[in-house]
Design an enzyme around this catalytic site. Structure first.
Site, PDB file in Angstrom:
ATOM      1  N   GLY A   1       0.952  -1.330   0.018  1.00  0.00           N
ATOM      2  CA  GLY A   1      -0.134   0.074   0.155  1.00  0.00           C
ATOM      3  C   GLY A   1       1.005   1.108  -0.164  1.00  0.00           C
ATOM      4  O   GLY A   1       2.031   1.408  -0.161  1.00  0.00           O
TER       5      GLY A   1
ATOM      6  N   CYS B   1      -3.856   6.265   1.347  1.00  0.00           N
ATOM      7  CA  CYS B   1      -3.769   5.091   0.452  1.00  0.00           C
ATOM      8  C   CYS B   1      -3.945   5.366  -1.024  1.00  0.00           C
ATOM      9  O   CYS B   1      -4.208   4.430  -1.749  1.00  0.00           O
ATOM     10  CB  CYS B   1      -4.863   4.275   0.851  1.00  0.00           C
TER      11      CYS B   1
END
Length: 229
Positions: A85, A185
């Site tokens: 991520g 993110c």
């Protein structure tokens, strides 16, 4: 490290240690403990672990983090996490869950693990009347906030020698303005929300209980999906 253990000890018949740490745990300390425990699990020297905690305000960088997505006007510390991520915020009022499982014995399927982890969080939020869901192409846990899709939880995992590290974070009542220091993110087109912003008043302990009650279903879902793959 001081911890608060549930009265019932290991989490049901699965024999997983259920650990809740009070206060704000420094991120480097948590990362070192995860690394140590994951190695011990692989060596057969320790059992699996679900570890619930809070961190002081900070940002973590995943392996795909883009420096252009870090603004950090508050000057919070930034840590390399080693998980998948991009950038994620952690801070008080957010329930962070580190899940250390042995996928060697629960099915060697990372996608099944992530799917089951998402389902576990979605079920826990449902206990508070929050309808959360997965979003195709967007990692994390999502919900409707006044007609706008918003992110209420993040997922970030690492798997080393089939032992899982890191896990999830769910926004109970954090300072949402802190998320403005990053593109959470890597997704800029959707806002971040929390149970508190949605009018759900609950403490971390109540959310922990919902997670605890859903643990067995999470494990069954994980192993069922792995078997079908």
């Amino acid at each position: 490290m001081e911890t608060r253990q549930d009265d019932s000890g290991p989490a049901d018949a699965a024999g997983i240690e259920w650990r809740v740490s009070p206060g704000l745990v420094p991120y480097p300390q948590a990362l070192a403990e995860m690394e140590r425990r994951a190695a011990a699990i692989r060596a057969g020297e320790a059992g699996e672990l679900v570890w619930l905690l809070e961190h002081p305000p900070l940002f973590t960088a995943g392996t795909s983090a883009d420096p252009a997505e870090l603004f950090n006007p508050q000057g919070f510390p930034v840590y390399e996490a080693g998980r998948g991520g991009r950038y994620t915020y952690h801070g008080p009022g957010q329930r962070v869950g580190y899940v250390l499982l042995d996928l060697d014995r629960r099915g060697r399927d990372v996608r099944a693990y992530v799917h089951a982890l998402e389902g576990w969080i979605i079920d826990a939020l449902a206990a508070f009347g929050v309808a959360a869901h997965r979003a195709p192409g967007r990692i994390g846990i999502w919900t409707d906030r006044n007609g706008v899709e918003a992110k209420i939880g993040a997922i970030g995992v690492r798997v080393r020698r089939w032992v899982t590290l890191h896990g999830f974070s769910v926004n109970i009542s954090p300072e949402l303005s802190h998320f403005s220091g990053i593109v959470p993110c890597g997704i800029a087109d959707f806002p971040v929300t929390s149970l508190g912003e949605m009018g759900v008043s609950t403490g971390l302990e109540h959310f922990d209980l919902a997670l605890r009650q859903g643990l067995y279903r999470f494990l069954v879902s994980l192993e069922g999906r792995a078997e079908k793959a």
